[in-house]
Scaffold this motif. Sequence first.
Motif, PDB file in Angstrom:
ATOM      1  N   VAL A  96      -7.011   7.322 -24.203  1.00 30.15           N
ATOM      2  CA  VAL A  96      -7.457   6.739 -22.756  1.00 30.15           C
ATOM      3  C   VAL A  96      -7.949   7.906 -22.175  1.00 30.15           C
ATOM      4  CG1 VAL A  96      -6.362   5.932 -20.590  1.00 30.15           C
ATOM      5  CG2 VAL A  96      -5.728   4.873 -22.887  1.00 30.15           C
ATOM      6  N   ARG A  97      -6.975   9.083 -22.124  1.00 32.09           N
ATOM      7  CA  ARG A  97      -7.624  10.385 -21.479  1.00 32.09           C
ATOM      8  C   ARG A  97      -8.848  10.692 -21.957  1.00 32.09           C
ATOM      9  NH1 ARG A  97      -6.323  14.660 -18.363  1.00 32.09           N
ATOM     10  NH2 ARG A  97      -4.528  13.739 -17.567  1.00 32.09           N
ATOM     11  N   GLU A  98      -9.273  10.862 -23.327  1.00 34.56           N
ATOM     12  CA  GLU A  98     -10.553  11.195 -23.811  1.00 34.56           C
ATOM     13  C   GLU A  98     -11.431  10.338 -23.167  1.00 34.56           C
ATOM     14  OE1 GLU A  98      -9.104  13.093 -28.107  1.00 34.56           O
ATOM     15  OE2 GLU A  98      -9.735  11.170 -27.880  1.00 34.56           O
ATOM     16  N   ALA A  99     -11.300   9.146 -23.145  1.00 31.90           N
ATOM     17  CA  ALA A  99     -12.526   8.025 -22.594  1.00 31.90           C
ATOM     18  C   ALA A  99     -12.636   8.498 -21.218  1.00 31.90           C
ATOM     19  CB  ALA A  99     -11.970   6.802 -22.646  1.00 31.90           C
ATOM     20  N   MET A 100     -11.548   8.977 -20.343  1.00 25.48           N
ATOM     21  CA  MET A 100     -11.579   9.083 -19.078  1.00 25.48           C
ATOM     22  C   MET A 100     -12.303  10.484 -18.674  1.00 25.48           C
ATOM     23  SD  MET A 100     -10.619   6.520 -16.998  1.00 25.48           S
ATOM     24  CE  MET A 100     -10.294   7.784 -15.639  1.00 25.48           C
ATOM     25  N   GLN A 101     -12.124  11.413 -19.549  1.00 30.12           N
ATOM     26  CA  GLN A 101     -12.748  12.680 -19.580  1.00 30.12           C
ATOM     27  C   GLN A 101     -13.917  12.475 -19.962  1.00 30.12           C
ATOM     28  OE1 GLN A 101     -10.380  14.790 -22.415  1.00 30.12           O
ATOM     29  NE2 GLN A 101      -9.037  15.763 -20.830  1.00 30.12           N
ATOM     30  N   LEU A 102     -14.718  11.578 -20.778  1.00 28.37           N
ATOM     31  CA  LEU A 102     -16.244  11.723 -21.069  1.00 28.37           C
ATOM     32  C   LEU A 102     -16.874  10.998 -19.694  1.00 28.37           C
ATOM     33  CD1 LEU A 102     -18.466  11.822 -23.129  1.00 28.37           C
ATOM     34  CD2 LEU A 102     -17.897   9.664 -23.765  1.00 28.37           C
ATOM     35  N   SER A 103     -16.046  10.033 -19.322  1.00 29.28           N
ATOM     36  CA  SER A 103     -16.550   9.207 -18.183  1.00 29.28           C
ATOM     37  C   SER A 103     -16.843   9.953 -17.023  1.00 29.28           C
ATOM     38  CB  SER A 103     -15.602   8.174 -17.738  1.00 29.28           C
ATOM     39  OG  SER A 103     -15.826   7.438 -16.513  1.00 29.28           O
ATOM     40  N   SER A 104     -15.801  10.860 -16.784  1.00 31.61           N
ATOM     41  CA  SER A 104     -15.924  11.918 -15.503  1.00 31.61           C
ATOM     42  C   SER A 104     -16.934  12.922 -15.767  1.00 31.61           C
ATOM     43  CB  SER A 104     -14.721  12.824 -15.288  1.00 31.61           C
ATOM     44  OG  SER A 104     -14.184  13.529 -16.367  1.00 31.61           O
ATOM     45  N   ALA A 152     -10.619   1.844 -14.253  1.00 29.45           N
ATOM     46  CA  ALA A 152     -10.275   3.326 -14.301  1.00 29.45           C
ATOM     47  C   ALA A 152     -11.723   4.032 -14.870  1.00 29.45           C
ATOM     48  CB  ALA A 152      -9.262   3.839 -15.134  1.00 29.45           C
ATOM     49  N   LEU A 153     -12.396   3.596 -15.968  1.00 31.29           N
ATOM     50  CA  LEU A 153     -13.396   4.297 -16.357  1.00 31.29           C
ATOM     51  C   LEU A 153     -14.404   4.329 -15.473  1.00 31.29           C
ATOM     52  CD1 LEU A 153     -13.543   2.882 -20.111  1.00 31.29           C
ATOM     53  CD2 LEU A 153     -13.082   5.298 -19.493  1.00 31.29           C
ATOM     54  N   GLU A 154     -14.530   3.286 -14.554  1.00 32.58           N
ATOM     55  CA  GLU A 154     -15.466   3.116 -13.678  1.00 32.58           C
ATOM     56  C   GLU A 154     -15.484   3.702 -12.025  1.00 32.58           C
ATOM     57  OE1 GLU A 154     -18.180   2.303 -14.777  1.00 32.58           O
ATOM     58  OE2 GLU A 154     -17.755   1.241 -16.773  1.00 32.58           O
ATOM     59  N   LEU A 155     -14.102   4.298 -12.013  1.00 33.14           N
ATOM     60  CA  LEU A 155     -13.632   4.708 -10.874  1.00 33.14           C
ATOM     61  C   LEU A 155     -13.822   6.305 -10.469  1.00 33.14           C
ATOM     62  CD1 LEU A 155     -10.423   2.712  -9.883  1.00 33.14           C
ATOM     63  CD2 LEU A 155     -12.914   2.320  -9.087  1.00 33.14           C
ATOM     64  N   VAL A 156     -14.207   7.045 -11.446  1.00 35.62           N
ATOM     65  CA  VAL A 156     -14.515   8.401 -11.418  1.00 35.62           C
ATOM     66  C   VAL A 156     -15.391   8.796 -10.410  1.00 35.62           C
ATOM     67  CG1 VAL A 156     -13.506   8.853 -13.642  1.00 35.62           C
ATOM     68  CG2 VAL A 156     -15.998   8.460 -13.380  1.00 35.62           C
ATOM     69  N   ASP A 157     -16.509   7.955 -10.304  1.00 34.93           N
ATOM     70  CA  ASP A 157     -17.618   8.501  -8.992  1.00 34.93           C
ATOM     71  C   ASP A 157     -17.262   7.564  -8.059  1.00 34.93           C
ATOM     72  OD1 ASP A 157     -18.275   5.988 -10.324  1.00 34.93           O
ATOM     73  OD2 ASP A 157     -20.355   6.742 -10.260  1.00 34.93           O
ATOM     74  N   ASN A 158     -16.135   6.786  -7.866  1.00 35.76           N
ATOM     75  CA  ASN A 158     -15.449   6.238  -6.612  1.00 35.76           C
ATOM     76  C   ASN A 158     -16.543   4.992  -5.933  1.00 35.76           C
ATOM     77  OD1 ASN A 158     -13.551   5.783  -5.154  1.00 35.76           O
ATOM     78  ND2 ASN A 158     -13.366   7.515  -4.085  1.00 35.76           N
TER      79      ASN A 158
END
Length: 607
Positions: A96-104, A152-158
């Motif tokens: 989950v963290r790796e997917a989030m890091q790539l998304s960010s 969560a993956l889509e929220l990094v750029d708010n």
Amino acid sequence: MTIPAVDLEFTDLSYTAGRRRIIKGISGSFKSGHLTAIMGPSGAGKSTLMNILAGYRTAGVSGVINVNGEPRRLAVFNKSKVYIMQEDLLQPYLTVREAMQLSSRLKLGPEHTEQYKEGVVDEILETLGLTKCQHTFTDNLSGGQRKRVSVALELVDNPPILFLDEPTTGLDVVSINNSVQLLRLLANQGRTVVCTIHQPSASLFSVFDRVYMIAKGKCIYQGVPSQLVPFISNATGLECPQTYNAADYVFEILQSNVIELLCDSIQNGKIIRNGEAAVRTLEYRKNQYEDSSKITKTVDILPMAAFSMNYPNSFWRQFTLLFARMMLQKRRHVLGIWLQIIHHVLSGFLVGIIFQKVGNDASRPFDNFKFCLCVSVFFMYTHCMIPVLTYPFEIKVMKREYFNRWYSLKSFYLAKTLSTLPFIVPLGVVFIVIVYVMSDQPLELRRFAWFATYCLLIALTSEGLGVLIGFTFNCTNGTVVGPSSMAPILMLAMHGMGYGEAIHPAMLQLLKASYLRFGIVGIITALYLDRTMECSDKEEPICFYKDARLIVRDLAMEGEETAPQLIGIIFYLILLRLLAFFSLRYRCTTEFNNTILVYLTKIIKRR
């Protein structure tokens, strides 16, 4: 900065597919800070309305769509919204963290530091309750966790606007409540949150700020949930039993005459039913969203007018990140790697045993041709069928990321193309060495190099054909189209065996339609030109094919040379790769798909 308020309004919105009018002149509005549910029976037009408002469908659409009182500009609007599909499609073999890091890293540009991006990831994981499972692989998540990760993956750029298609489908009661409460939180932070939902429970129904109901392409209610039952009573004279869930009741009474009465009473969406208490509640929620916001403390959001139409990162940055992700996923797919290793090694020894010692035997020239054909077919089928079977699923995941503007198609396609080379080339060389030595082919570096080159080119070109099929068809249809496409390619490639000079000149030109033909001719000429062979049977008075040029002649390849075949096979390699890219591009362009369907419908009806 806080999240910009984005209000979406539409008036007299219609959608026609072929001769069928699906959406029929509806109106409505979705406000910032509100959680709005689009409801209706199956086939009512919920998903179609969602696709139109999200900008994924514009062909056949009429009416007016405004954003903050101004006509919607899709180039800007697409940058400010995200669309979370019904299927929770996540990248496999990532935590989950790796997917989030790539998304960010993909969704936040180089102006933000890595420390800043890590802070964004940490706060989103904490806000959505994903901290405990941040090191869990996405394949091992529960249904509710997968839904939260998708959000969560889509929220990094708010983003200020969120569209969700059936976010509660397939979840248990607890997960459904958690998912809706998550959407409630996101709306409280000032976002415009719109989701389609089928038939919620009574407690879940009351959580929504606004409900937009649609039946047979017409709006039958728009307003707060608490006003639905009084509205039905006033419009139709029907009374909802106290023990009934209002959401269930409205669907039970939806006869044609009731739909018309409700549609007329709400003026097809131009009227919004809000009670006084409901208005005060909505205003209170809207004023409270800044206090409940955690994500906005970290992420800076630009005003709507300032949204860039470009991707946050450059093409090469996107390519680098995607290539690194693909390589990591391939390395972690240990079973797949071992299956390919075993496949190449066992197949190599099997081919080597079948064609043992045929390479330098002038009494078995056509057996050696069969060896060359067998090796070519191995590389063709192996590398064509893998993308045919695997790429349809990958396209589904890619479309979610592409539609939400993580990266461009060009960067994805280049990364996908190059990510297969570190596996195709080494495994191909292992197979080539085994069969080349066991079949007793000439141990000359030049001949081996040409043999290996054409084998690998056949593999890469066949992969291009498989990618084209995988991008164009689903897995079921691809398994039919794949072998059906390779069969004529193979028949043309082997045509002429034993014909010699008798083959028709027109047929010689037709053979060039097969990329495999160029590969086989290149292999044959590399092994036989300028070479003298030996007969294994010493008692034979005449060794007819001792002169290898005669073999080339009888295979209808006289006058051919090794190097020029490169031009033909490289041409098909480039052509198939380009066609695969255009197929991917049109697969991700809903307008193209809709136009094709409209034309096909017209043709069928005319007949």
